[in-house]
Scaffold this motif. Structure first.
Motif, PDB file in Angstrom:
ATOM      1  N   THR A  15       0.839  -1.209   0.000  1.00  0.00           N
ATOM      2  CA  THR A  15       0.000   0.000   0.000  1.00  0.00           C
ATOM      3  C   THR A  15       0.870   1.252   0.000  1.00  0.00           C
ATOM      4  O   THR A  15       0.565   2.232  -0.683  1.00  0.00           O
ATOM      5  CB  THR A  15      -0.942  -0.010   1.228  1.00  0.00           C
ATOM      6  OG1 THR A  15      -1.672  -1.225   1.193  1.00  0.00           O
ATOM      7  CG2 THR A  15      -1.912   1.153   1.209  1.00  0.00           C
ATOM      8  N   ILE A  16       1.963   1.211   0.779  1.00  0.00           N
ATOM      9  CA  ILE A  16       2.871   2.366   0.775  1.00  0.00           C
ATOM     10  C   ILE A  16       3.457   2.535  -0.632  1.00  0.00           C
ATOM     11  O   ILE A  16       3.571   3.645  -1.155  1.00  0.00           O
ATOM     12  CB  ILE A  16       3.989   2.210   1.838  1.00  0.00           C
ATOM     13  CG1 ILE A  16       3.362   2.150   3.237  1.00  0.00           C
ATOM     14  CG2 ILE A  16       5.010   3.349   1.741  1.00  0.00           C
ATOM     15  CD1 ILE A  16       4.347   1.903   4.371  1.00  0.00           C
ATOM     16  N   TYR A  17       3.782   1.404  -1.250  1.00  0.00           N
ATOM     17  CA  TYR A  17       4.338   1.477  -2.606  1.00  0.00           C
ATOM     18  C   TYR A  17       3.326   2.092  -3.582  1.00  0.00           C
ATOM     19  O   TYR A  17       3.668   2.945  -4.403  1.00  0.00           O
ATOM     20  CB  TYR A  17       4.765   0.083  -3.090  1.00  0.00           C
ATOM     21  CG  TYR A  17       5.151   0.085  -4.544  1.00  0.00           C
ATOM     22  CD1 TYR A  17       6.248   0.825  -4.986  1.00  0.00           C
ATOM     23  CD2 TYR A  17       4.399  -0.611  -5.490  1.00  0.00           C
ATOM     24  CE1 TYR A  17       6.583   0.875  -6.335  1.00  0.00           C
ATOM     25  CE2 TYR A  17       4.730  -0.571  -6.831  1.00  0.00           C
ATOM     26  CZ  TYR A  17       5.819   0.180  -7.248  1.00  0.00           C
ATOM     27  OH  TYR A  17       6.140   0.238  -8.586  1.00  0.00           O
TER      28      TYR A  17
ATOM     29  N   GLU B  45       7.368   9.367  -2.979  1.00  0.00           N
ATOM     30  CA  GLU B  45       8.655   8.741  -3.287  1.00  0.00           C
ATOM     31  C   GLU B  45       9.519   8.681  -2.024  1.00  0.00           C
ATOM     32  O   GLU B  45      10.183   7.684  -1.746  1.00  0.00           O
ATOM     33  CB  GLU B  45       9.342   9.554  -4.391  1.00  0.00           C
ATOM     34  CG  GLU B  45      10.313   8.781  -5.256  1.00  0.00           C
ATOM     35  CD  GLU B  45       9.814   7.434  -5.769  1.00  0.00           C
ATOM     36  OE1 GLU B  45      10.595   6.478  -5.688  1.00  0.00           O
ATOM     37  OE2 GLU B  45       8.639   7.319  -6.220  1.00  0.00           O
ATOM     38  N   ASP B  46       9.461   9.767  -1.240  1.00  0.00           N
ATOM     39  CA  ASP B  46      10.251   9.824  -0.017  1.00  0.00           C
ATOM     40  C   ASP B  46       9.805   8.723   0.965  1.00  0.00           C
ATOM     41  O   ASP B  46      10.632   8.022   1.561  1.00  0.00           O
ATOM     42  CB  ASP B  46      10.074  11.228   0.592  1.00  0.00           C
ATOM     43  CG  ASP B  46      10.624  11.300   1.989  1.00  0.00           C
ATOM     44  OD1 ASP B  46      11.811  11.000   2.139  1.00  0.00           O
ATOM     45  OD2 ASP B  46       9.868  11.647   2.929  1.00  0.00           O
ATOM     46  N   GLN B  47       8.494   8.558   1.110  1.00  0.00           N
ATOM     47  CA  GLN B  47       7.989   7.512   2.016  1.00  0.00           C
ATOM     48  C   GLN B  47       8.423   6.130   1.521  1.00  0.00           C
ATOM     49  O   GLN B  47       8.829   5.269   2.300  1.00  0.00           O
ATOM     50  CB  GLN B  47       6.448   7.585   2.113  1.00  0.00           C
ATOM     51  CG  GLN B  47       5.973   8.732   2.977  1.00  0.00           C
ATOM     52  CD  GLN B  47       4.477   8.983   2.870  1.00  0.00           C
ATOM     53  OE1 GLN B  47       3.842   8.668   1.863  1.00  0.00           O
ATOM     54  NE2 GLN B  47       3.911   9.571   3.910  1.00  0.00           N
ATOM     55  N   LYS B  48       8.344   5.929   0.224  1.00  0.00           N
ATOM     56  CA  LYS B  48       8.753   4.621  -0.320  1.00  0.00           C
ATOM     57  C   LYS B  48      10.215   4.348   0.022  1.00  0.00           C
ATOM     58  O   LYS B  48      10.574   3.260   0.445  1.00  0.00           O
ATOM     59  CB  LYS B  48       8.579   4.610  -1.839  1.00  0.00           C
ATOM     60  CG  LYS B  48       7.135   4.616  -2.294  1.00  0.00           C
ATOM     61  CD  LYS B  48       7.076   4.603  -3.815  1.00  0.00           C
ATOM     62  CE  LYS B  48       5.746   5.156  -4.279  1.00  0.00           C
ATOM     63  NZ  LYS B  48       5.604   5.269  -5.703  1.00  0.00           N
ATOM     64  N   GLU B  49      11.045   5.366  -0.197  1.00  0.00           N
ATOM     65  CA  GLU B  49      12.475   5.149   0.041  1.00  0.00           C
ATOM     66  C   GLU B  49      12.786   4.924   1.513  1.00  0.00           C
ATOM     67  O   GLU B  49      13.662   4.139   1.857  1.00  0.00           O
ATOM     68  CB  GLU B  49      13.282   6.337  -0.499  1.00  0.00           C
ATOM     69  CG  GLU B  49      13.588   6.135  -1.963  1.00  0.00           C
ATOM     70  CD  GLU B  49      14.054   7.392  -2.658  1.00  0.00           C
ATOM     71  OE1 GLU B  49      14.542   8.299  -1.968  1.00  0.00           O
ATOM     72  OE2 GLU B  49      13.897   7.458  -3.895  1.00  0.00           O
ATOM     73  N   ARG B  50      12.020   5.581   2.380  1.00  0.00           N
ATOM     74  CA  ARG B  50      12.305   5.427   3.818  1.00  0.00           C
ATOM     75  C   ARG B  50      11.772   4.104   4.373  1.00  0.00           C
ATOM     76  O   ARG B  50      12.387   3.492   5.230  1.00  0.00           O
ATOM     77  CB  ARG B  50      11.677   6.586   4.605  1.00  0.00           C
ATOM     78  CG  ARG B  50      12.564   7.831   4.603  1.00  0.00           C
ATOM     79  CD  ARG B  50      12.014   8.925   5.478  1.00  0.00           C
ATOM     80  NE  ARG B  50      10.758   9.458   4.982  1.00  0.00           N
ATOM     81  CZ  ARG B  50       9.622   9.500   5.660  1.00  0.00           C
ATOM     82  NH1 ARG B  50       9.550   9.013   6.889  1.00  0.00           N
ATOM     83  NH2 ARG B  50       8.519  10.008   5.132  1.00  0.00           N
ATOM     84  N   PHE B  51      10.589   3.679   3.898  1.00  0.00           N
ATOM     85  CA  PHE B  51       9.970   2.518   4.548  1.00  0.00           C
ATOM     86  C   PHE B  51      10.192   1.188   3.817  1.00  0.00           C
ATOM     87  O   PHE B  51      10.374   0.159   4.456  1.00  0.00           O
ATOM     88  CB  PHE B  51       8.454   2.743   4.705  1.00  0.00           C
ATOM     89  CG  PHE B  51       8.121   3.818   5.706  1.00  0.00           C
ATOM     90  CD1 PHE B  51       8.279   3.577   7.070  1.00  0.00           C
ATOM     91  CD2 PHE B  51       7.670   5.058   5.307  1.00  0.00           C
ATOM     92  CE1 PHE B  51       7.986   4.575   8.006  1.00  0.00           C
ATOM     93  CE2 PHE B  51       7.368   6.062   6.228  1.00  0.00           C
ATOM     94  CZ  PHE B  51       7.531   5.817   7.577  1.00  0.00           C
ATOM     95  N   LEU B  52      10.131   1.206   2.490  1.00  0.00           N
ATOM     96  CA  LEU B  52      10.059  -0.072   1.776  1.00  0.00           C
ATOM     97  C   LEU B  52      11.292  -0.965   1.925  1.00  0.00           C
ATOM     98  O   LEU B  52      11.147  -2.169   2.165  1.00  0.00           O
ATOM     99  CB  LEU B  52       9.709   0.161   0.298  1.00  0.00           C
ATOM    100  CG  LEU B  52       8.356   0.856   0.090  1.00  0.00           C
ATOM    101  CD1 LEU B  52       8.008   0.947  -1.382  1.00  0.00           C
ATOM    102  CD2 LEU B  52       7.242   0.137   0.850  1.00  0.00           C
TER     103      LEU B  52
END
Ligand SMILES: Cc1cc2nc3c(=O)[nH]c(=O)nc-3n(C[C@H](O)[C@H](O)[C@H](O)COP(=O)(O)OP(=O)(O)OC[C@H]3O[C@@H](n4cnc5c(N)ncnc54)[C@H](O)[C@@H]3O)c2cc1C
Length: 583
Positions: A148-150, A155-162
């Protein structure tokens, strides 16, 4: 050495016979990643071999490592003390094993450390993990959070969490339910209020979430009311919450089954959180997507538990002797076993068909997002697959989770009195499977979600695809029965349309969905029958049994009787008033 992939010829049959070429081409961007990542496939054949290898690893870990620990996990359960949740020893070891095998980023793109596998493969993996330990699947299956995050994060959230998800450093939770908002999620009350100014976009969560699987996880997706004074779905947003001291686990539930999976009550007190995507789209867009993914996962879970239960019953029935012979030779027991096997194989065809439809929809959506210039070209297909996925996902969940319960019930019956005892695995499966038709929306709610696609004709569009894509003349007898099933459903719909009575249609919605499922399954099993003689037998057994069931539903619908909800049922319950308005 048990391997839940190698020992399941039906999964292998499907993998060998399914056409994932379009999905693989989309996901692999026409194999452009092969120069960038050594593990990326060079072509379709390479991708399919890679899928089989990953499934083999999951099958081995499930059979060899997870399944032997499951009885102890069930006894020990997750524990709660001093506000902290501790997984059972076997659960913690299994998570570690899956993490070390790099299986925690199943569907995530490679650039975030994932395996970039289609959902169809994930469904196969979840079935195997659930067959080994249903409660572990809840933790493994919550990879859906990262998906779901993806899909919707920045983009910033994806890079931090995924990458943290893919490395297995963090686990996820999906926090939707509240004490007063279960099936009716629009009633969600938890307040996500901006206390800093909107420029900084700082959000803080206050309130209580109840029944949250793995609520102790480092990362939760929390649905909260963000719009002051609003009511209903449009005032809700979705937030990423990273665990800190501002959320307290108040308790974990003492449950009937899935003991290894902690079900938490979470109390938020000014807990900082990040908005995901746009405000107000929390329920109507993001949570619906999240829940649809989770519905596929729970369907695979129910199938896996039912597979385990069937196998227990099968083995037991061969060694238990009564009246001078193994009970599997007694027709009443043999019939139960055959019905279980047929229902399981039908469920598997349904699960993979639905997973493929969801994969197609996701690929098309992503292709349009990434290449807006192709919107015109892909738009129609995207709309079609979105409709198919919206119908098939709840219809599948309704079928497989009810079927899984029935299979486990019958599998215990085959065990006789022994089945009731804790010494045998079957009683665990019966307890574990019971949740599957409740969480991620009860069967009643799946019916509500699916019925529109039947009434509007989406189901028939998909059946027409099957007819166009396959030559059923080789199995003319079987296919003519499947057509008869379809005619029954069509007749029921014509009658309901002419009757034009909303309450009467609502009364029969569950029957319509069950009829629709029998029709779809008959077609899917006919397609399978084109590929193997053994599958002809399966299709024959399913369709022969489904036909009188569907005819009986049709006759009831044509009777025009409100039955349970009119005078008969209500008088029986001492109700003074009719709950159904007269036509
Ligand atoms: C073990 C466990 C784990 C869970 N994990 C999570 C999780 O991780 N995250 C999360 O957010 N939630 C989770 N849940 C909550 C779960 O999704 C809800 O329990 C479920 O959706 C049902 O809601 P409810 O319990 O409030 O039942 P209710 O909504 O009160 O329903 C009670 C009954 O009424 C019926 N009903 C209600 N409305 C209708 C309608 N309109 N039409 C027909 N029938 C209706 C239902 O089908 C049911 O039979 C979990 C629950 C359990 C038990």
């Amino acid at each position: 050495m048990a391997n839940f992939y190698q020992d399941n010829k039906d999964i292998i049959f499907h993998l060998n016979n399914m056409d994932l070429s379009k999905i693989v081409a989309f996901r692999e961007k026409n194999f452009a990643e092969k120069t960038q990542f050594s593990e990326a496939p060079a072509d379709y054949k390479d991708a399919m071999e890679n899928f089989a290898m990953v499934l083999d690893v999951v099958g081995e870990i499930s059979g060899d490592f997870i399944a032997p620990r499951a009885p102890e996990v069930d006894k020990e359960g997750a524990e709660f003390s001093d506000g902290e949740v501790k997984y059972a020893k076997g659960t913690a070891e299994a998570i570690d094993r899956l993490r070390k095998a790099d299986l925690m980023g199943f569907t995530l793109p490679r650039r975030f450390g994932g395996l970039n596998l289609p959902k169809t493969m994930y469904s196969m993996a979840i079935e195997m993990v659930s067959r080994a330990d249903a409660s572990l699947m809840n933790i493994f299956g919550l990879q859906e959070i990262s998906e779901t995050i993806y899909r919707f994060g920045s983009e910033d959230q994806k890079e931090r969490f995924l990458p943290r998800f893919a490395r297995g450093e963090v686990m996820g939770a999906m926090a939707l339910t509240e004490p007063n908002a279960g099936s009716d999620l629009q009633a969600v009350n938890l307040k996500g209020s901006i206390i800093a100014n909107e420029k900084n976009g700082n959000w803080y969560l206050n309130g209580v979430k109840r029944f949250i699987t793995n609520g102790c996880a480092q990362i939760s997706l929390v649905m909260a009311r963000s719009e002051d004074g609003s009511s209903g779905g449009r005032g809700l947003s979705l937030f990423i919450y990273e665990r800190d001291n501002n959320m307290r686990i108040r308790r974990i539930e003492d449950k009937l089954g899935i003991h290894g999976s902690p079900t938490c009550e979470m109390q938020f007190a000014n807990a900082p959180a990040e908005l995901i995507g746009q405000r107000r789209f929390g329920l109507i867009k993001y949570t619906m997507a999240l829940m649809n993914g989770a519905r596929l996962a729970v369907s695979a879970q129910a199938l896996g538990i039912a597979e385990a239960a069937y196998r227990e019953a099968d083995i037991y029935s061969q060694s238990r002797v009564q009246f001078g012979k193994p009970i599997c030779q007694i027709p009443a027991v043999a019939e139960m076993l055959v019905n279980m096997k047929v229902a399981l194989e039908a469920g598997r065809s349904f699960l993979y068909e639905t997973s493929r439809l969801v994969d197609m929809k996701d690929c098309l959506e992503e292709a349009i997002e990434q290449n807006p210039e192709r919107k015109q070209e892909l738009h129609e297909d995207c709309k079609r697959y979105t409709k198919y996925a919206a119908l098939f996902t709840p219809a599948l969940k309704a079928y497989v989770t009810e079927m899984g319960n029935k299979v486990c019930y019958d599998a215990l019956q085959v065990h006789g009195g022994n089945g009731y005892m804790r010494d045998f695995n079957i009683e665990r499966h019966v307890r574990d499977v019971r949740i599957t038709n409740i969480y991620e929306g009860t069967t009643q709610l799946q019916v509500i979600a699916a019925v529109g696609g039947i009434v509007s004709g989406t189901l028939f569009d998909r059946l027409n695809d099957y007819v166009q894509e396959n030559d059923f003349s080789q199995i003319a007898d079987l296919y003519s029965k499947a057509q008869e099933l379809r005619r029954c459903l069509e007749q029921a719909l014509i009658y309901l349309k002419e009757k034009n009575d909303k309450a009467y249609q609502e009364y029969h919605e569950r029957r319509l969905v069950e009829m629709g499922n029998d029709v779809v399954l008959s077609y899917l099993l006919c397609i399978d029958a084109l590929k193997s003689d053994r599958k002809k037998m399966v299709a024959h057994l399913f369709i022969t049994k489904a036909l009188p069931q569907v005819q009986s539903c049709l006759n009831y619908i044509l009777s025009g009787d409100y039955g349970a909800l009119e005078f008969g049922g209500l008088v029986l319950r001492g109700c003074p008033k009719q709950v159904i308005p007269q036509a």
